[in-house]
Design an enzyme around this catalytic site. Structure first.
Site, PDB file in Angstrom:
ATOM      1  N   PRO A  19       0.808  -1.213   0.000  1.00  5.51           N
ATOM      2  CA  PRO A  19       0.000   0.000   0.000  1.00  5.51           C
ATOM      3  C   PRO A  19       0.845   1.269   0.000  1.00  5.51           C
ATOM      4  CG  PRO A  19       0.237  -0.766   2.232  1.00  5.51           C
ATOM      5  CD  PRO A  19       1.021  -1.724   1.371  1.00  5.51           C
ATOM      6  N   TRP A  20       0.143   2.404  -0.044  1.00  7.91           N
ATOM      7  CA  TRP A  20       0.839   3.684  -0.097  1.00  7.91           C
ATOM      8  C   TRP A  20       1.118   4.277   1.275  1.00  7.91           C
ATOM      9  CZ3 TRP A  20      -2.409   6.731   2.521  1.00  7.91           C
ATOM     10  CH2 TRP A  20      -3.789   6.564   2.360  1.00  7.91           C
ATOM     11  N   LYS A  27       4.559  -5.557  -6.389  1.00  7.10           N
ATOM     12  CA  LYS A  27       4.054  -4.339  -7.024  1.00  7.10           C
ATOM     13  C   LYS A  27       3.737  -3.321  -5.932  1.00  7.10           C
ATOM     14  CE  LYS A  27       0.117  -2.643  -7.962  1.00  7.10           C
ATOM     15  NZ  LYS A  27       0.392  -1.174  -7.813  1.00  7.10           N
ATOM     16  N   PRO A  28       4.537  -2.260  -5.829  1.00  7.80           N
ATOM     17  CA  PRO A  28       4.214  -1.215  -4.856  1.00  7.80           C
ATOM     18  C   PRO A  28       3.078  -0.346  -5.355  1.00  7.80           C
ATOM     19  CG  PRO A  28       6.139  -0.564  -6.132  1.00  7.80           C
ATOM     20  CD  PRO A  28       5.754  -1.950  -6.598  1.00  7.80           C
ATOM     21  N   GLU A  36       1.362   2.661  -6.933  1.00  5.14           N
ATOM     22  CA  GLU A  36       1.862   3.611  -7.923  1.00  5.14           C
ATOM     23  C   GLU A  36       2.019   5.009  -7.346  1.00  5.14           C
ATOM     24  OE1 GLU A  36      -2.652   3.204  -8.685  1.00  5.14           O
ATOM     25  OE2 GLU A  36      -0.968   2.001  -7.941  1.00  5.14           O
ATOM     26  N   SER A  79      -6.827  -1.782   0.679  1.00  2.75           N
ATOM     27  CA  SER A  79      -8.223  -1.523   1.011  1.00  2.75           C
ATOM     28  C   SER A  79      -9.073  -2.782   0.858  1.00  2.75           C
ATOM     29  CB  SER A  79      -8.770  -0.433   0.089  1.00  2.75           C
ATOM     30  OG  SER A  79      -8.863  -0.918  -1.248  1.00  2.75           O
ATOM     31  N   GLU A 122      -4.345  -8.332   4.223  1.00  2.76           N
ATOM     32  CA  GLU A 122      -4.368  -7.449   5.394  1.00  2.76           C
ATOM     33  C   GLU A 122      -5.046  -6.175   4.927  1.00  2.76           C
ATOM     34  OE1 GLU A 122      -4.218  -4.750   7.644  1.00  2.76           O
ATOM     35  OE2 GLU A 122      -2.045  -4.510   7.458  1.00  2.76           O
ATOM     36  N   CYS A 149      -4.260   1.530   9.334  1.00  2.00           N
ATOM     37  CA  CYS A 149      -5.421   0.643   9.429  1.00  2.00           C
ATOM     38  C   CYS A 149      -5.758   0.255  10.862  1.00  2.00           C
ATOM     39  CB  CYS A 149      -5.204  -0.606   8.576  1.00  2.00           C
ATOM     40  SG  CYS A 149      -3.659  -1.464   8.887  1.00  2.00           S
TER      41      CYS A 149
END
Length: 497
Positions: free
Chosen positions: A168-169, A193-194, A196, A246, A267, A301
């Site tokens: 996630p970011w 894949k991070p 973007e 999310s 998660e 979160c």
């Protein structure tokens, strides 16, 4: 809506020089390579809204190449002994620690988070690699034994193969470490894949550790979720897909993974209830929630975002919390060590959070402090406490993921538990009371993967992190993560003579 107590500061100089940015390409099979389609995605500074870098726009073909490289590297990596993999993980931790300042500055400029938060992320990433390096050398399993007469049973743990990871970011480096370390320790290879929005520290990690791992063991493909993420989740040669993100992203990944019946580790979000009983230490709770509710601008979160406080002490607690929140310094990460809260990560997320605040106001909630955007450039929202919140209001049910804490009241213990559990999430919660028996009993009745007593948002590498219900399944951190990223095999020998 009072916001005047919040001070906003501006940076005088850039945190990162152009030479310190990572390559703007994918990292596949031990080398950086351009996107097959030649496209790029902008990386935006959330403090200003200006583009600060670009990364390759990954395609399905790019993901295929990375998965192929990971698959080719998998047999050699799984043959490494736990000691050999452990030594490499320790060297990775050493490399991150040696460049901790650079990683923290890159994380801060990419996400907008204050330097104190970014440094904590880097420290925790180092600790994650060190813990997994030790844990893989001390496995816990059933003892070899004759569970059936004349037959010796052995329980073996094996790698899964190629694991796909989507991060996630909000914690780009730390959430990558939470996945990379146990996946590699268990003997898997991976393609990551991070987000973007925040890919810089993941690419810098690849750049600074590229000689520590055999080519193909660790690969990074940058790009969007609907293209690169979807292909990774649905790829037939990926044994497991692991995502932190999310609820919507989790559903999409699970659907994409279903056709190939691959394992899924999710998660997802949270809406952590903070149950404050009348006998609680109210000043201590308010001080703790100053951090736990607003850390990383509430983009967390497990944030302590939903307070349920006994009606007899609700007014006093709200006063104490507003007093704490009013002392925040909001600003750009380069503005100095006094900055505690930064901007939200993007224009889209800024609009999402301010939309929640507008609807909460329309539904009757009142901002005791904050309640809207701050003046000036960037995606800054004032730290907010919402009171007089109606039962069932959207702001108490849905994850806002911003610097917003809601305060509700309850009359008795059963009502508190029922309302705490009356959301779709089940990631984290906390109980505040001086009654030891109550603390044990209520914690057991809360439907959350982590429950703190008289504290909130304290994590350690030795204990698991993960949720129930809409918060997903699977566990990060601890030896339970090693379990998640491996499989068990029972081998039974007939030893009768």
């Amino acid at each position: 809506m009072p916001t005047s107590d919040v001070r906003r500061t501006t940076a005088a100089e850039p945190l990162v020089s152009p030479a310190e940015f990572p390559p703007d390409r994918h990292f596949v099979d031990g080398a950086f390579r351009p996107a097959s389609g030649g496209g790029f995605l902008d990386v935006v500074d959330p403090c200003s809204g200006k583009t600060i870098a670009q990364t390759a726009e990954g395609t399905a073909e790019d993901v295929d190449a990375a998965v192929q490289a990971a698959g080719a590297a998998a047999p050699g990596w799984r043959r490494r002994t736990p000691k050999q993999r452990s030594e490499i993980l320790h060297r990775i931790a050493d490399r991150i620690a040696a460049r901790a300042d650079l990683f923290a500055r890159l994380e801060a400029v990419d996400t907008g988070k204050p330097m104190a938060v970014a440094r904590d992320d880097v420290e925790q990433a180092v600790d994650t690699f060190r813990f997994m390096a030790g844990a893989v050398r001390a496995p816990v399993s059933a003892a070899a034994e004759q569970y059936a007469e004349g037959h010796l049973s052995l329980i073996q743990r094996e790698p899964l193969g190629v694991v796909g990871v989507v991060t996630p970011w909000n914690y780009p480096l730390l959430m990558a470490a939470w996945k990379i370390a146990p996946i590699l320790a268990a003997g898997n290879t991976l393609v990551l894949k991070p987000s973007e929005l925040t890919p810089l520290t993941t690419l810098k990690f690849a750049e600074l550790t590229d000689h520590l791992l055999p080519p193909g063991v660790f690969n990074v493909v940058t790009g969007t979720g609907p293209v690169a993420g979807a292909r990774l989740a649905g790829h037939p040669d990926v044994a497991m897909i692991a995502l932190t993100g999310s609820v919507g992203s989790g559903r999409a990944v699970a659907r994409a993974a279903a056709d190939s019946l691959k394992r899924v580790h999710l998660e997802l979000g949270g809406k952590a209830p903070v149950v404050v009983f009348a006998d609680a230490d109210l000043p201590a709770a308010a001080v703790a929630l100053r951090t736990a509710g607003y850390w990383n601008s509430g983009q967390e979160c497990g944030a302590a975002c939903r307070v349920l406080v006994h009606e007899s002490v609700a007014g006093r607690f709200a006063e104490l919390l507003v007093e704490q929140v009013g002392s925040f310094v909001v600003g750009e990460p380069g503005a100095g060590e006094e900055v505690e809260l930064g901007p939200l990560v993007s224009q889209a997320h800024f609009e999402r959070v301010t939309g929640f605040l507008e609807r909460a106001r329309a539904q009757g909630a009142r901002a005791a402090i904050g309640g809207g955007a701050l003046d000036g450039p960037g995606y800054f929202v004032a730290p907010t406490v919402l009171v007089d919140v109606p039962d069932g209001a959207e702001c108490t049910r849905e994850e806002i993921f911003g610097p917003v804490v809601t305060v509700e009241t309850f009359r008795d213990e059963q009502e508190a538990v029922d309302r705490a559990n009356a959301v779709s999430y089940g990631l984290a919660a906390s109980v505040w009371t001086e009654d030891a028996r109550r603390s044990h009993d209520v914690a057991a009745r809360l439907d959350a993967g982590t429950v703190w007593v008289n504290d909130h948002l304290v994590l350690a590498s030795e204990v698991p992190w993960g949720g129930f219900n809409g918060s997903g399944y699977g566990r990060d951190l601890s030896v339970y993560a090693l379990d998640d990223f491996s499989r068990t095999k029972h081998v039974m020998h007939n030893v009768t003579r």
